[in-house]
Design a protein around this motif. Sequence first.
Motif, PDB file in Angstrom:
ATOM      1  N   ILE A   1      23.091   8.695  22.225  1.00 17.48           N
ATOM      2  CA  ILE A   1      23.501   7.601  23.116  1.00 17.48           C
ATOM      3  C   ILE A   1      24.818   7.943  23.801  1.00 17.48           C
ATOM      4  O   ILE A   1      24.997   7.703  25.008  1.00 17.48           O
ATOM      5  N   ASP A   2      25.754   8.510  23.047  1.00 17.30           N
ATOM      6  CA  ASP A   2      27.028   8.922  23.648  1.00 17.30           C
ATOM      7  C   ASP A   2      26.797   9.954  24.751  1.00 17.30           C
ATOM      8  O   ASP A   2      27.444   9.900  25.817  1.00 17.30           O
TER       9      ASP A   2
ATOM     10  N   HIS B   1      18.986   2.930  23.730  1.00 20.59           N
ATOM     11  CA  HIS B   1      20.027   1.898  23.648  1.00 20.59           C
ATOM     12  C   HIS B   1      19.445   0.605  23.068  1.00 20.59           C
ATOM     13  O   HIS B   1      20.034  -0.026  22.173  1.00 20.59           O
TER      14      HIS B   1
ATOM     15  N   GLU C   1      20.370  -1.337  19.464  1.00 22.99           N
ATOM     16  CA  GLU C   1      20.867  -2.720  19.437  1.00 22.99           C
ATOM     17  C   GLU C   1      19.956  -3.614  18.605  1.00 22.99           C
ATOM     18  O   GLU C   1      20.430  -4.471  17.841  1.00 22.99           O
TER      19      GLU C   1
ATOM     20  N   GLN D   1      25.547   8.173  27.775  1.00 20.42           N
ATOM     21  CA  GLN D   1      26.648   7.443  28.414  1.00 20.42           C
ATOM     22  C   GLN D   1      27.498   8.391  29.266  1.00 20.42           C
ATOM     23  O   GLN D   1      27.872   8.074  30.402  1.00 20.42           O
ATOM     24  N   GLU D   2      27.793   9.563  28.695  1.00 19.22           N
ATOM     25  CA  GLU D   2      28.641  10.541  29.396  1.00 19.22           C
ATOM     26  C   GLU D   2      27.988  11.055  30.676  1.00 19.22           C
ATOM     27  O   GLU D   2      28.684  11.457  31.614  1.00 19.22           O
ATOM     28  N   THR D   3      26.659  11.057  30.690  1.00 18.57           N
ATOM     29  CA  THR D   3      25.948  11.610  31.855  1.00 18.57           C
ATOM     30  C   THR D   3      25.407  10.533  32.777  1.00 18.57           C
ATOM     31  O   THR D   3      24.559  10.793  33.628  1.00 18.57           O
ATOM     32  N   GLY D   4      25.904   9.286  32.600  1.00 20.32           N
ATOM     33  CA  GLY D   4      25.601   8.232  33.563  1.00 20.32           C
ATOM     34  C   GLY D   4      24.481   7.286  33.198  1.00 20.32           C
ATOM     35  O   GLY D   4      24.149   6.384  33.983  1.00 20.32           O
ATOM     36  N   PHE D   5      23.899   7.433  31.997  1.00 17.07           N
ATOM     37  CA  PHE D   5      22.820   6.523  31.588  1.00 17.07           C
ATOM     38  C   PHE D   5      23.405   5.409  30.724  1.00 17.07           C
ATOM     39  O   PHE D   5      23.715   5.624  29.547  1.00 17.07           O
ATOM     40  N   ARG D   6      23.549   4.237  31.312  1.00 15.83           N
ATOM     41  CA  ARG D   6      24.141   3.106  30.602  1.00 15.83           C
ATOM     42  C   ARG D   6      23.093   2.304  29.821  1.00 15.83           C
ATOM     43  O   ARG D   6      23.444   1.488  28.967  1.00 15.83           O
ATOM     44  N   SER D   7      21.834   2.505  30.118  1.00 14.27           N
ATOM     45  CA  SER D   7      20.778   1.788  29.412  1.00 14.27           C
ATOM     46  C   SER D   7      19.564   2.706  29.293  1.00 14.27           C
ATOM     47  O   SER D   7      19.338   3.580  30.129  1.00 14.27           O
ATOM     48  N   SER D   8      18.817   2.511  28.228  1.00 16.14           N
ATOM     49  CA  SER D   8      17.603   3.287  27.983  1.00 16.14           C
ATOM     50  C   SER D   8      16.863   2.629  26.834  1.00 16.14           C
ATOM     51  O   SER D   8      17.379   1.715  26.171  1.00 16.14           O
TER      52      SER D   8
END
Length: 433
Positions: A150-151, A164, A168, A154-161
């Motif tokens: 997930i990190d 993720h 949650e 996040q670093e490569t621009g994917f805020r949701s998937s």
Amino acid sequence: MDKPFAIDFEWLDRPSAEGPERYTFAALTISIGDQILTELEDISSRTVRSSMRCSAYDLAVWFLQNWWRIVFEPERNSLDWKMSHCLGGIGQGFLWPDICFTSDGLEMSVESHPTSRTNKEMVRYLNNINGVLPVDTFTTEVFSFADAVIDRLQETGFRSSLLHDLREDLLEELSDPQLTRWREIEALLGFDPEFAPEKLVKEVLTLSEAQGIAAINELLAFVGPEIKPLMTWLDTKAHDTTTSVTIPDTDILREKTALIDRTLLPWERAEKAARIAKQHWSLNEIPLSNSNLTDLFSMQKNALTASWPETPISIGFRNGHIDRIDATLSCSPYETNRRFSLLRVVADQLYSPNADRLLPVTKTKTARQKFQRAFAQAFLCPADQLIDFIGNDFSDEKIDDAAGYFNVSPLLVKSTLVNKGLLYRVDRSISRY
């Protein structure tokens, strides 16, 4: 020091891929201690390496999608079980190793098998490994791996998937005791989250309140969604075949059993518990006759030899008395099996939670059933005494002689020798507790 279980990875570039897979393609190594499950031979390059090249995202998604079933569902012989417990179920165009995860509720068994030499794939996995680790250790590493993926997203621009969302959802489920119990029941029934019939789950919740959560879990592990017919038999017919069993000084032996080191494997704790019980009851007879057992447990003289109708399982019923239970030992017409079932019920009375009103004896490989089997083995056919009797003769004739001497089944003798490393297990019916 090597970690008990590790998922290590190194990010690789894969510009031809799209979406999360492009940035989570990795050289990935799975190991247990110093044993590498992912070691493989690359046929085209004629090299051997410890890592597979795959999508870490797909692996993390599979782990979280199946986490409840991997952790709570016992081994079952079905394609559906393999799809949710073995890496081959991931697919997604990658050649995954034959690695399966099997939980007994306390310990996670991890088993890998090498690729057949007749397989024409360009990658061949090499290692045949069987490892055991605490379920908590497995969970910690899987969640750490998922968080690392997930990190990376996040670093490569994917805020949701999907990953993720799954993480949650798991955090929410694990923080809510009622939702945790619901998911646990679904997994024991053999369903993915939210796929079990709501009515059935609610019925199981009601049964758990009446009979004890741990006891109902054992029955679910045994029959899965067919729990209702078994409970109908327990309510209407099971008591017709019970016999009274008095277990002397139950409270003292339960306390002594509870003090055995809980970091030991179930069978190790069980062997210690059997020795403690025999010493407490001053049982020095070798072997133990039916009279020794019926006298010790204040049972009818013919309780182990009389002809009783066969039943779905053997089971004990707590009835409000500290030292006395009622037991159905009729799942087998054979005397040796009835003796074994009796000692498994006794073991469960010493091992199981106070809240349980049922003491189920089943064929599943949960920690509780492993404890029962190992206790009964050690009580009726102690390994040291068996080895003295067998010597170096492992022929079928000698095994039959030993079975007759200890009044146990030949299968129990073979199981004891296998578990002590003296006989190779060529037949999977020979249990490792």
